[in-house]
Write a protein that holds these residues in place. Structure first.
Motif, PDB file in Angstrom:
ATOM      1  N   ASN A  29       4.827  -6.076   1.793  1.00  0.00           N
ATOM      2  CA  ASN A  29       4.484  -4.803   1.155  1.00  0.00           C
ATOM      3  C   ASN A  29       5.414  -4.637  -0.046  1.00  0.00           C
ATOM      4  OD1 ASN A  29       3.313  -2.336   0.600  1.00  0.00           O
ATOM      5  ND2 ASN A  29       4.041  -1.316   2.456  1.00  0.00           N
ATOM      6  N   HIS A  30       5.079  -3.689  -0.871  1.00  0.00           N
ATOM      7  CA  HIS A  30       5.932  -3.391  -2.029  1.00  0.00           C
ATOM      8  C   HIS A  30       7.223  -2.723  -1.571  1.00  0.00           C
ATOM      9  CE1 HIS A  30       7.315  -1.260  -5.637  1.00  0.00           C
ATOM     10  NE2 HIS A  30       6.657  -2.169  -6.318  1.00  0.00           N
ATOM     11  N   HIS A  31       8.337  -3.163  -2.162  1.00  0.00           N
ATOM     12  CA  HIS A  31       9.624  -2.556  -1.836  1.00  0.00           C
ATOM     13  C   HIS A  31      10.502  -2.519  -3.080  1.00  0.00           C
ATOM     14  CE1 HIS A  31       8.926  -2.556   2.490  1.00  0.00           C
ATOM     15  NE2 HIS A  31       8.532  -3.817   2.418  1.00  0.00           N
ATOM     16  N   ARG A  72      21.519  -7.100  -9.088  1.00  0.00           N
ATOM     17  CA  ARG A  72      20.571  -6.125  -9.663  1.00  0.00           C
ATOM     18  C   ARG A  72      19.551  -5.675  -8.615  1.00  0.00           C
ATOM     19  NH1 ARG A  72      17.526  -8.403 -14.391  1.00  0.00           N
ATOM     20  NH2 ARG A  72      17.464  -6.269 -15.202  1.00  0.00           N
ATOM     21  N   ARG A  73      18.953  -4.503  -8.857  1.00  0.00           N
ATOM     22  CA  ARG A  73      17.888  -3.992  -8.007  1.00  0.00           C
ATOM     23  C   ARG A  73      16.555  -4.448  -8.596  1.00  0.00           C
ATOM     24  NH1 ARG A  73      16.133   2.111  -8.422  1.00  0.00           N
ATOM     25  NH2 ARG A  73      14.647   1.042  -9.775  1.00  0.00           N
ATOM     26  N   TYR A  74      15.630  -4.868  -7.743  1.00  0.00           N
ATOM     27  CA  TYR A  74      14.299  -5.279  -8.201  1.00  0.00           C
ATOM     28  C   TYR A  74      13.230  -4.501  -7.457  1.00  0.00           C
ATOM     29  CZ  TYR A  74      17.161  -9.124  -9.845  1.00  0.00           C
ATOM     30  OH  TYR A  74      18.158  -9.855 -10.443  1.00  0.00           O
ATOM     31  N   SER A  75      12.020  -4.505  -8.037  1.00  0.00           N
ATOM     32  CA  SER A  75      10.853  -3.850  -7.447  1.00  0.00           C
ATOM     33  C   SER A  75       9.808  -4.930  -7.232  1.00  0.00           C
ATOM     34  CB  SER A  75      10.360  -2.775  -8.424  1.00  0.00           C
ATOM     35  OG  SER A  75       9.223  -2.135  -7.918  1.00  0.00           O
ATOM     36  N   PHE A  76       9.442  -5.211  -5.982  1.00  0.00           N
ATOM     37  CA  PHE A  76       8.643  -6.417  -5.737  1.00  0.00           C
ATOM     38  C   PHE A  76       8.051  -6.458  -4.336  1.00  0.00           C
ATOM     39  CE2 PHE A  76      11.685  -8.704  -2.975  1.00  0.00           C
ATOM     40  CZ  PHE A  76      12.824  -7.953  -3.188  1.00  0.00           C
ATOM     41  N   GLU A 125      17.243  -5.741   1.018  1.00  0.00           N
ATOM     42  CA  GLU A 125      17.870  -4.482   1.455  1.00  0.00           C
ATOM     43  C   GLU A 125      17.199  -3.387   0.630  1.00  0.00           C
ATOM     44  OE1 GLU A 125      21.098  -2.881   3.907  1.00  0.00           O
ATOM     45  OE2 GLU A 125      20.192  -4.860   3.765  1.00  0.00           O
ATOM     46  N   THR A 126      16.313  -2.621   1.286  1.00  0.00           N
ATOM     47  CA  THR A 126      15.542  -1.639   0.522  1.00  0.00           C
ATOM     48  C   THR A 126      16.438  -0.490   0.058  1.00  0.00           C
ATOM     49  OG1 THR A 126      14.943  -0.292   2.432  1.00  0.00           O
ATOM     50  CG2 THR A 126      13.467  -2.117   1.870  1.00  0.00           C
ATOM     51  N   GLU A 127      15.935   0.214  -0.950  1.00  0.00           N
ATOM     52  CA  GLU A 127      16.697   1.328  -1.515  1.00  0.00           C
ATOM     53  C   GLU A 127      15.729   2.454  -1.869  1.00  0.00           C
ATOM     54  OE1 GLU A 127      20.313   0.008  -3.529  1.00  0.00           O
ATOM     55  OE2 GLU A 127      19.657   1.200  -5.228  1.00  0.00           O
ATOM     56  N   THR A 184       0.970  -0.510  -4.230  1.00  0.00           N
ATOM     57  CA  THR A 184       1.406   0.771  -4.790  1.00  0.00           C
ATOM     58  C   THR A 184       0.546   0.976  -6.038  1.00  0.00           C
ATOM     59  OG1 THR A 184       3.156  -0.499  -5.878  1.00  0.00           O
ATOM     60  CG2 THR A 184       3.798   0.803  -3.969  1.00  0.00           C
ATOM     61  N   PHE A 185       0.443   2.224  -6.486  1.00  0.00           N
ATOM     62  CA  PHE A 185      -0.450   2.479  -7.630  1.00  0.00           C
ATOM     63  C   PHE A 185       0.247   2.218  -8.962  1.00  0.00           C
ATOM     64  CE2 PHE A 185      -2.693   5.252  -4.431  1.00  0.00           C
ATOM     65  CZ  PHE A 185      -3.797   4.413  -4.304  1.00  0.00           C
ATOM     66  N   TRP A 186      -0.593   1.887  -9.945  1.00  0.00           N
ATOM     67  CA  TRP A 186      -0.113   1.298 -11.188  1.00  0.00           C
ATOM     68  C   TRP A 186       0.079   2.323 -12.305  1.00  0.00           C
ATOM     69  CZ3 TRP A 186      -4.796  -2.552 -10.835  1.00  0.00           C
ATOM     70  CH2 TRP A 186      -4.674  -3.314  -9.666  1.00  0.00           C
TER      71      TRP A 186
END
Lengths: 526, 526
Positions: A80-82, A148-152, A176-178, A483-485
């Motif tokens: 899933n997206h995190h 760094r933090r990523y969205s993926f 490690e989600t945030e 997740t929506f775009w």
């Protein structure tokens, strides 16, 4: 967000220490959860998915057990997206490690990002946003923890080089989600319609992943607090997480950092220190009023009202300075109205409507403070009268915009939301909009679609609103959205405002609003 | 180092804990000095410099004061070759930082490395060695401290991307040097010949920059302990820093990690833990004896002799197993003799000479231990006799090599160094070598040049030795060397064994030996 960069280096800003301190005190503690990668996957051609690609789960022989040599790669799927931090264990297999490991790590929200080579990107937006790292490791084994933090959802590990004597072996890929909110604390919602249920779930994840130490617009790209996104995020939040602390923090941040002339900037940065951006949008400044009024309706709070009302008043007074005696709003390029990304339609009537929409909310706030509303009520009448008499075209039954009397959807939608006409008239306008201006064309933002759907709901066209909601947001899910775009034109699903999906934000705040629309307009009877 | 990768995954090694503990106890504390960049420079075409490029100091308007936009870069010059860690302060200038900074940092020992694009490298050696990083920074200002160690004089900072709204500004570029020895503690040496003085200085810096927690072969590339380099580094060290601790540590490391059959590997790794490489070279294993004997001559130490003599003996016994009854050494591909990188000449006679060279040293060590030398003395006689009778060609007055009776320099040089013949004969051989085989052709290593020069000195041809030393190492300085190079063929100065200067090591242990040659053969009369 906006297509045109504004550079206003000469603008000075206030930094109200008292309000910034309040914002700091409201800063949430981020919450973390450890998630292991679910599968290793491979990219496959799939005409039903965004950009023509989706993923297929690998069989076990292709899993992480196999060490990788130069040029080989593996794609991890976290299911899933995190948003969060990635780590992976890496060892060398074979002869001793006689050269560093060069590793490319690419993070993707959607499979199409893994198909596109970042070297080919030549768009106008900074390539620095591409979620890709090139890393040299001198000594293995190691636990690589990226700072760094990523969205993926997906992570591609590519062994760019080792030496002929050894291979790289990966294990324990972990995220490690945030986020500042906890999904588990939410009351569940029961929706009989499976499409709506899916849309609600994806919208909720979108909102959650954008809720960090501020309401971010997109956790992959931009990663900051925009006031236009905040207004919709706050409404979505009241329907779901009900975390007013973060809304208040964001309001204080904007309120603390207006320009010297009083205008609230369109967005602010909070790293390395609180800094207002030098971008100004007429409607975004006014939405400060709107967000404050929405908050008062959800959870009245006299302290924040007292603190921020003067700033809200300043926005309205500045806006009213742009109104002619006739009641016509007249803007110039120095303070443009946003309405939508598209610049292919005339925005003056929609701008006039947003002034009315927020002036009504401002009068409500003024009443709450006990101050005199007379002057603002008069202005409201003049501006509304101008809209009704000079902008409404009786022949078509629709609002016109600009000197060429252009008919566009945005004018109708915002005039309906501003409730310039009676309920019956609004219903007629939206029916005429459907018959004359639908299907929606050349609109690529969930932001504008949100307002169209809400205008349909507000004018009593619940069925048509629901159809459009399901069509638009449902189509993203069909194409593979977790997740929506930020951007989506159903007629051109592969459209990127940046010239590459690598730069698109596939989890974007202003697209999370189905949770609000569903809760407000489709759940009230329960 | 060697052109052919050996992969011997099936070999098992001993790990003698007692000896490894002694190696650990001798591990030096690294010394650090902070150095600020001296200048900003620009690359210029210069046919007199390596690869056709050198640098020119920038005028002040082009210094670090100017913020850099997308695509712009700056080259820092630290004034001399160093090994260590780099840091730089980075800030954004202009509107707020609305995208990450993508920064490419390239470290170069020589200007030519900055001319070559690493993307074009397609050589056989791992591209992971290229000293280049691509870094994303989300928040400025920051102090960027790179975690890896680099070997360089020049640093190129390239702003790959920002956004149109701001630029990146760099300040305080700094290098924290790393070496196990302190140059300042050295007694100065006075050389009247300015070329020799320069060569000595550059050789000393080469040695120093290779002295880390082990004697490394090259601080840029390979970065590990090779026994062939160690032998020359130890000799150079006795002439300069006189740091026997590091020599002893390295001897213990090799002694502790022989293969199960007793062979000492050609190199060992010390990170993340002590690990022998699965590469074996006949002459390199024998040089364990040579290094131990050289140490005993410089600083007798009965403990290390007692600890390591049995291992030295094992190397000799294994080598003697390869000798036929006739006294002829007979090797196969499983245990090749190195002699030099070049495989264009027959190495059998040089290999025979190295066996004699090290057997003499081994007999000396055996005498020190008080053990019986009889059997080894007999072997020495047989092997030497074979060389004198079967390998020396009376017609040419030179040694021949292989079934085709090839005449090559390496055979003469090593037979002279092994002192198989009398001093007078050696002088004749080297004079014949000069007249028949000079100028040296197709030799690209300072390692082989070192042995040629030393053979000239040993045979009493001091003038010719000095001329060759000055020609070879002096030419590197003329071409811009701050430290001496791993590979250099004066006839093909731009030759790279790896197909690109990006992979060349321009500070390499086996090229530091002029300090030893000068101290031993040109300073004795003072």
């Amino acid at each position: 967000m906006a297509f045109t960069f504004q550079i206003n280096n000469d603008v000075n800003f206030t930094h109200n220490k008292e309000l910034l301190k309040k914002a700091e005190n409201l800063k949430p503690k981020l919450q973390h959860t450890s998630i292991d990668a679910v599968d290793t996957v491979t990219i496959i051609k799939d005409s039903t998915s965004l950009g023509g690609y989706s993923v297929r789960k690998m069989d076990k022989s292709n899993s992480l057990d196999k060490p990788l040599k130069k040029g080989e790669s593996v794609i991890l799927d976290f299911g899933n997206h995190h948003v969060g931090h990635f780590s992976v264990h890496i060892d060398s297999v074979g002869s001793p490690m006689d050269a560093p490991l060069t590793l490319r790590i690419k993070f993707a929200e959607m499979p199409i990002e893994l198909v596109k080579d970042s070297k080919d990107y030549t768009g106008w937006l900074s390539s620095s946003w591409i979620q890709e790292e090139l890393i040299h490791l001198d000594v293995l084994p190691t636990v690589l923890k990226l700072p760094r933090r990523y969205s993926f959802r997906y992570v591609e590990l590519t062994v760019v080089d080792t030496s002929p004597k050894w291979k790289a072996k990966f294990s324990k890929p972990r995220l490690e989600t945030e986020t500042s909110v906890d999904n588990d604390k939410l009351n569940s919602i029961k929706l009989d319609d499976p499409v709506l249920a899916k849309i609600y779930k994806v919208g909720l994840k979108t909102l959650q992943d954008c809720m960090q130490t501020v309401f971010e617009d997109g956790p992959k790209r931009d990663r900051r607090l925009w006031i236009g996104d905040l207004r919709l995020q706050a409404l979505a939040d009241y329907s779901t997480f009900k975390d007013t602390t973060l809304v208040k923090r964001c309001l204080y941040l904007f309120g603390a950092m207006a320009a010297d002339d009083g205008r609230i900037p369109a967005n602010v940065f909070t790293q390395p220190k609180n800094t207002p951006d030098d971008t100004f949008l007429f409607d975004y400044s006014l939405f400060f009023i709107s967000i404050l009024d929405d908050l008062m309706k959800f959870e009245p709070d006299s302290t924040i009202l007292t603190d921020l009302y003067p700033i809200a008043k300043k926005q309205m007074n500045l806006a009213l300075n742009k109104v002619k005696k006739s009641g016509e709003l007249s803007l110039d390029d120095s303070y443009p109205v946003f309405i939508d990304w598209s610049n292919a339609f005339d925005k003056s009537t929609a701008g006039q409507a947003i002034l009315i929409y927020t002036l009504k909310q401002f009068i409500n706030l003024t009443k709450l403070t006990g101050e005199d509303i007379t002057i603002y009520q008069k202005k409201l009448n003049t501006i509304s009268d101008f809209a009704r008499t000079s902008l409404f075209d009786k022949n078509t039954g629709l609002f016109v915009s600009g000197t060429k009397h252009e008919l566009n959807i945005a004018s109708q939608v915002w005039m309906v939301l501003a409730q310039v006409m009676t309920d019956d008239e609004n219903k007629l306008i939206m029916n005429k909009t459907i018959s004359k201006l639908f299907p929606v064309k050349n609109i690529a933002t969930p932001y504008m679609y949100h307002h169209i759907v809400e205008a349909l709901f507000v004018s009593g066209l619940k069925e048509q609103a629901t159809i459009l909601l399901k069509q638009y947001w449902g189509k993203m899910i069909t194409l593979g959205a977790d997740t929506f775009w930020e951007a989506f034109d159903p007629d051109k699903p592969n459209y990127s405002p940046y010239g590459s999906p690598l730069l698109n934000s596939y989890c974007h705040a202003w697209s999370c609003t189905p949770v609000y629309l569903i809760q407000r307009y489709l759940q009230t009877e329960k």
